[in-house]
Design a protein around this motif. Sequence first.
Motif, PDB file in Angstrom:
ATOM      1  N   GLU A   1     -22.776 -33.155   4.448  1.00 13.79           N
ATOM      2  CA  GLU A   1     -22.467 -32.708   3.085  1.00 13.79           C
ATOM      3  C   GLU A   1     -21.511 -31.512   3.094  1.00 13.79           C
TER       4      GLU A   1
ATOM      5  N   LEU B   1     -28.658 -21.853  -3.921  1.00 15.61           N
ATOM      6  CA  LEU B   1     -28.527 -23.038  -4.769  1.00 15.61           C
ATOM      7  C   LEU B   1     -29.003 -24.284  -4.025  1.00 15.61           C
TER       8      LEU B   1
ATOM      9  N   LEU C   1     -18.326 -31.715   0.632  1.00 21.29           N
ATOM     10  CA  LEU C   1     -18.069 -30.760  -0.444  1.00 21.29           C
ATOM     11  C   LEU C   1     -16.690 -30.108  -0.288  1.00 21.29           C
TER      12      LEU C   1
ATOM     13  N   ARG D   1     -33.060 -34.404   0.680  1.00 18.23           N
ATOM     14  CA  ARG D   1     -32.359 -33.546  -0.279  1.00 18.23           C
ATOM     15  C   ARG D   1     -33.368 -32.823  -1.160  1.00 18.23           C
ATOM     16  N   PHE D   2     -34.109 -31.926  -0.597  1.00 14.31           N
ATOM     17  CA  PHE D   2     -34.923 -31.004  -1.403  1.00 14.31           C
ATOM     18  C   PHE D   2     -35.178 -29.742  -0.587  1.00 14.31           C
TER      19      PHE D   2
ATOM     20  N   GLN E   1     -31.900 -41.912   5.327  1.00 17.45           N
ATOM     21  CA  GLN E   1     -33.104 -41.544   6.082  1.00 17.45           C
ATOM     22  C   GLN E   1     -32.890 -40.377   7.040  1.00 17.45           C
ATOM     23  N   SER E   2     -31.647 -40.101   7.368  1.00 18.17           N
ATOM     24  CA  SER E   2     -31.421 -39.025   8.333  1.00 18.17           C
ATOM     25  C   SER E   2     -31.304 -37.657   7.649  1.00 18.17           C
TER      26      SER E   2
ATOM     27  N   ALA F   1     -23.960 -24.309   3.195  1.00 16.39           N
ATOM     28  CA  ALA F   1     -25.036 -24.649   4.137  1.00 16.39           C
ATOM     29  C   ALA F   1     -25.746 -25.919   3.661  1.00 16.39           C
TER      30      ALA F   1
ATOM     31  N   GLY G   1     -35.806 -27.000   1.768  1.00 12.24           N
ATOM     32  CA  GLY G   1     -36.227 -27.150   3.173  1.00 12.24           C
ATOM     33  C   GLY G   1     -35.370 -28.162   3.908  1.00 12.24           C
TER      34      GLY G   1
ATOM     35  N   TYR H   1     -27.522 -38.752  -1.655  1.00 10.35           N
ATOM     36  CA  TYR H   1     -27.161 -38.785  -0.230  1.00 10.35           C
ATOM     37  C   TYR H   1     -26.682 -40.171   0.223  1.00 10.35           C
TER      38      TYR H   1
ATOM     39  N   GLY I   1     -29.933 -27.917  -8.772  1.00 14.69           N
ATOM     40  CA  GLY I   1     -28.514 -27.675  -9.073  1.00 14.69           C
ATOM     41  C   GLY I   1     -27.650 -28.163  -7.917  1.00 14.69           C
ATOM     42  N   ASN I   2     -26.712 -29.051  -8.215  1.00 14.16           N
ATOM     43  CA  ASN I   2     -25.852 -29.620  -7.171  1.00 14.16           C
ATOM     44  C   ASN I   2     -24.472 -28.983  -7.200  1.00 14.16           C
ATOM     45  N   ALA I   3     -24.076 -28.401  -6.093  1.00 19.30           N
ATOM     46  CA  ALA I   3     -22.698 -27.913  -6.008  1.00 19.30           C
ATOM     47  C   ALA I   3     -21.799 -29.138  -5.993  1.00 19.30           C
TER      48      ALA I   3
ATOM     49  N   ALA J   1     -33.699 -31.246   5.798  1.00 20.09           N
ATOM     50  CA  ALA J   1     -34.219 -32.204   6.795  1.00 20.09           C
ATOM     51  C   ALA J   1     -35.366 -31.606   7.610  1.00 20.09           C
TER      52      ALA J   1
ATOM     53  N   VAL K   1     -38.653 -33.119  13.876  1.00 19.29           N
ATOM     54  CA  VAL K   1     -39.722 -33.254  14.868  1.00 19.29           C
ATOM     55  C   VAL K   1     -39.991 -31.926  15.578  1.00 19.29           C
TER      56      VAL K   1
HETATM   57  C1  LIG Z   1     -36.257 -37.400  11.422  1.00 13.01           C
HETATM   58  C2  LIG Z   1     -35.521 -36.186  11.907  1.00 13.01           C
HETATM   59  C3  LIG Z   1     -35.962 -35.544  13.069  1.00 13.01           C
HETATM   60  C4  LIG Z   1     -35.284 -34.417  13.532  1.00 13.01           C
HETATM   61  N1  LIG Z   1     -35.747 -33.802  14.659  1.00 13.01           N
HETATM   62  C5  LIG Z   1     -35.104 -32.723  15.124  1.00 13.01           C
HETATM   63  C6  LIG Z   1     -35.574 -32.055  16.292  1.00 13.01           C
HETATM   64  O1  LIG Z   1     -36.573 -32.451  16.887  1.00 13.01           O
HETATM   65  N2  LIG Z   1     -34.897 -30.968  16.723  1.00 13.01           N
HETATM   66  C7  LIG Z   1     -33.794 -30.513  16.086  1.00 13.01           C
HETATM   67  O2  LIG Z   1     -33.212 -29.532  16.543  1.00 13.01           O
HETATM   68  N3  LIG Z   1     -33.335 -31.120  14.967  1.00 13.01           N
HETATM   69  C8  LIG Z   1     -33.958 -32.206  14.481  1.00 13.01           C
HETATM   70  N4  LIG Z   1     -33.498 -32.814  13.347  1.00 13.01           N
HETATM   71  C9  LIG Z   1     -32.312 -32.262  12.681  1.00 13.01           C
HETATM   72  C10 LIG Z   1     -32.667 -31.072  11.801  1.00 13.01           C
HETATM   73  O3  LIG Z   1     -33.520 -31.491  10.791  1.00 13.01           O
HETATM   74  C11 LIG Z   1     -31.371 -30.505  11.252  1.00 13.01           C
HETATM   75  O4  LIG Z   1     -30.602 -30.025  12.339  1.00 13.01           O
HETATM   76  C12 LIG Z   1     -31.555 -29.346  10.294  1.00 13.01           C
HETATM   77  O5  LIG Z   1     -32.444 -29.657   9.285  1.00 13.01           O
HETATM   78  C13 LIG Z   1     -30.208 -29.008   9.666  1.00 13.01           C
HETATM   79  O6  LIG Z   1     -30.337 -27.896   8.846  1.00 13.01           O
HETATM   80  P1  LIG Z   1     -29.263 -27.588   7.710  1.00 13.01           P
HETATM   81  O7  LIG Z   1     -29.780 -26.459   6.924  1.00 13.01           O
HETATM   82  O8  LIG Z   1     -27.916 -27.450   8.303  1.00 13.01           O
HETATM   83  O9  LIG Z   1     -29.186 -28.912   6.829  1.00 13.01           O
HETATM   84  P2  LIG Z   1     -30.334 -29.633   5.984  1.00 13.01           P
HETATM   85  O10 LIG Z   1     -31.640 -29.436   6.597  1.00 13.01           O
HETATM   86  O11 LIG Z   1     -29.844 -31.010   5.785  1.00 13.01           O
HETATM   87  O12 LIG Z   1     -30.336 -28.862   4.613  1.00 13.01           O
HETATM   88  C14 LIG Z   1     -29.296 -28.970   3.669  1.00 13.01           C
HETATM   89  C15 LIG Z   1     -29.836 -28.599   2.292  1.00 13.01           C
HETATM   90  O13 LIG Z   1     -28.743 -28.578   1.401  1.00 13.01           O
HETATM   91  C16 LIG Z   1     -29.108 -29.233   0.194  1.00 13.01           C
HETATM   92  N5  LIG Z   1     -27.879 -29.759  -0.388  1.00 13.01           N
HETATM   93  C17 LIG Z   1     -27.110 -30.762   0.075  1.00 13.01           C
HETATM   94  N6  LIG Z   1     -26.048 -30.933  -0.708  1.00 13.01           N
HETATM   95  C18 LIG Z   1     -26.125 -30.018  -1.689  1.00 13.01           C
HETATM   96  C19 LIG Z   1     -25.309 -29.709  -2.793  1.00 13.01           C
HETATM   97  N7  LIG Z   1     -24.174 -30.364  -3.047  1.00 13.01           N
HETATM   98  N8  LIG Z   1     -25.709 -28.702  -3.597  1.00 13.01           N
HETATM   99  C20 LIG Z   1     -26.858 -28.002  -3.359  1.00 13.01           C
HETATM  100  N9  LIG Z   1     -27.646 -28.267  -2.341  1.00 13.01           N
HETATM  101  C21 LIG Z   1     -27.275 -29.261  -1.497  1.00 13.01           C
HETATM  102  C22 LIG Z   1     -30.069 -30.296   0.624  1.00 13.01           C
HETATM  103  O14 LIG Z   1     -30.907 -30.711  -0.434  1.00 13.01           O
HETATM  104  C23 LIG Z   1     -30.827 -29.603   1.753  1.00 13.01           C
HETATM  105  O15 LIG Z   1     -31.956 -28.925   1.286  1.00 13.01           O
HETATM  106  C24 LIG Z   1     -34.145 -33.930  12.849  1.00 13.01           C
HETATM  107  C25 LIG Z   1     -33.721 -34.577  11.686  1.00 13.01           C
HETATM  108  C26 LIG Z   1     -34.391 -35.684  11.206  1.00 13.01           C
HETATM  109  C27 LIG Z   1     -33.917 -36.346   9.980  1.00 13.01           C
END
Ligand SMILES: Cc1cc2nc3c(=O)[nH]c(=O)nc-3n(C[C@H](O)[C@H](O)[C@H](O)COP(=O)(O)OP(=O)(O)OC[C@H]3O[C@@H](n4cnc5c(N)ncnc54)[C@H](O)[C@@H]3O)c2cc1C
Lengths: 139, 525
Positions: B228, B44, B232, B76-77, B72-73, B223, B79, B59, B186-188, B81, B86
């Motif tokens: 978030e 989802l 949640l 929300r799509f 900016q950090s 996840a 893939g 967000y 779809g948002n949980a 962050a 980087v």
């Molecule tokens: C500019 C920048 C540079 C970075 N550089 C590095 C780096 O060099 N090295 C490194 O290790 N890390 C880096 N990071 C951090 C890295 O991007 C994150 O650690 C990683 O993306 C986290 O993965 P995740 O799946 O836990 O969360 P996210 O990538 O945040 O994915 C969460 C997903 O859940 C979805 N979501 C959120 N809420 C809901 C909801 N209620 N219902 C359904 N879907 C939802 C979101 O749309 C998103 O697709 C960087 C981050 C940024 C912003």
Amino acid sequence: MNAFSSLSRRSLLRWLLYPSALSFFLPARLLAERLAFSSNDLLALRLVRVFTSEKSARRVGSEYLRRAPEEADLPRLVDRIASTHPQRRAQLEQASVTELRELLNQALREDFALGRTIDVSGWVLSQTEVRLCALAALL
Amino acid sequence: MLIDARSVQNERTLETDVCIIGAGAAGITLAREFIDQPFRVFLLESGGFEFDAESQSLYAGENVGLPYSLVQSRLRFFGGATNHWVGWCRPLEEIDFETRPRIPHSGWPIRRADLQPFYERAQAICQLGPYEYEPEAWASRDSPLLQFAGDRVVNTVYQFSPPTRFGRAYRAEVLRAGNVATCLHGNAIEIETTETARSATSVRVACLSGNQFRVAARLVLLAAGGIENARLLLLSNGVQREGIGNQKDLVGRFFMDHPHHTSGVVLPSDPALSTALYTGSTATEKVGAHVAIALSARVQREEGLGSFVASLFPPRTWPQVSKGVASLDYLTSSLREGEMPDHFAEHLGAVVADFDDVARASYGRLFGGNKRPPSTLLSLHGRSEHLPNPDSRVSLAEERDSLGQRRVRLDWRLGSADKRTIRRAHEIIAEEMGRAGLGRVKLVVDEDYTLWSQSIRGGSHHMGTTRMHEDPNHGVVDADCRVHGMANLFVAGSSVFPTCGYANPTLTLVALAVRLADHVKKVLS
Ligand SMILES: Cc1cc2nc3c(=O)[nH]c(=O)nc-3n(C[C@H](O)[C@H](O)[C@H](O)COP(=O)(O)OP(=O)(O)OC[C@H]3O[C@@H](n4cnc5c(N)ncnc54)[C@H](O)[C@@H]3O)c2cc1C
């Protein structure tokens, strides 16, 4: 009254730094002894000779003394540089310029290893190198 | 299979075996691990395949702590962050997993060795090179390592992911999978539980277009990212008023990010000092590597410090963000242009050269004399461990988003122990650079931290808000990433990190997701 009586001790010491000037007269050490300089004065003279750019050393030293005016005391600075190790004074007094540089290099390394550092304009410098620069600024 | 949540009938209930909330690095890794398994998976995702401002606005939140951008950090799509990460990667250190007597709340219920096989699998997922993090393996005659005299600081290696855009790299594979339904837009908004709140029953989903539905699942894997995930759980208060897993008021607490700071200038003793391994990425087998300088485990233990790493960069490599950094930038840029502020560093360079043998020899060799060539300065860029602090936290704000859900409130705080680590780490690095005859360091980290706190920024690494601990009194999830007290609710992502070391989090969170996937396969088999 001798020929040097009107010169301040400091300018005389500075003058003694330049070997070419000395060569007209007596060897520096003898001359200094005749003029009754202390052993600290003589050691200070030896120490600042390690600097290839005395101007740079003076610049760094002045910056330090501006912040720590209480250190603007030549005998005290020499004592501090020479007392970081029990045999250091004797070693410094006897070393050739190359050996002197090596000894001071060692002292610098020890300072950094033991955290004996001084902040000069934000730069983390070894106590010994800063005090050597201060000597150059005082001479 | 692809589903558009906006077209799902209002109030309908879809059924699956495993519901993964969020398709970022963690969610996509989980989904991929489940391909062809004998159970159904529902992935989802709040956004679509591309960025859209309306989803992103979900967000937004309130920031009451250190400067931080909640929008900016994160992205929300599909893939998450990783659409703009980087790609800096390295595993955590062994010491990061240990209970450190002088670091309150430290210690993971697993060891680094337990994660080792998963790190190796995560390495491939993040499209990195060989699983090789020994600095010596990356050094060569032309790109040597800096040799330090003592063991207070060590060289440490990062590898660079291309960077893997998880959404693009793995989309086709996930969509092809017969047992995985990918549901976009779809948002949980709530994880629903049994009346005893001992297990999750379904996930309530809302779309910006207005329709709502449920996904009933045997297992729910959260996840949604490090902020978030906590939000949640707190929003899921239909049965437990304080939110799921929050009986001990731990959900959202212990928020960590790595404080980043441009914190010093290095004047190499030898202008010819080879820093190729340190100042950029070295292309070896098409994989970038970067060596940085870290505090050793010994010095951390001895002095009760957190972990810390610093990179050397040519001036102006990092974005300039503050007065402190701006003044540093002035110093370094004017030095590059040869008009030194008051020529102090130039003079210092000449002094330092008088003592460092290598430097003197190098001047002779390079410049045929004693005269020092123009100074080359490097800037020192530090990242430190954010030590666990219950007052640094994510909670719910009063304001609501367009789905009617309470927005997030972030209070990112650093404590005196963090400041001590940062200050002391810089001093130690400065001392060790001097001791090894490598150069001198100017610190921009001032005694009263004024400049420091102005120049600090987070790394967009959101960690700690659902921390892992064997004891439910001290953690939200157990060693299997299962929410304490809940039979079938698991958390994936860096929110489970109880401590964060200095390494960027993604490689570790992907390793943990692979490990969780293995666990889920066992549970469902
Ligand atoms: C500019 C920048 C540079 C970075 N550089 C590095 C780096 O060099 N090295 C490194 O290790 N890390 C880096 N990071 C951090 C890295 O991007 C994150 O650690 C990683 O993306 C986290 O993965 P995740 O799946 O836990 O969360 P996210 O990538 O945040 O994915 C969460 C997903 O859940 C979805 N979501 C959120 N809420 C809901 C909801 N209620 N219902 C359904 N879907 C939802 C979101 O749309 C998103 O697709 C960087 C981050 C940024 C912003």
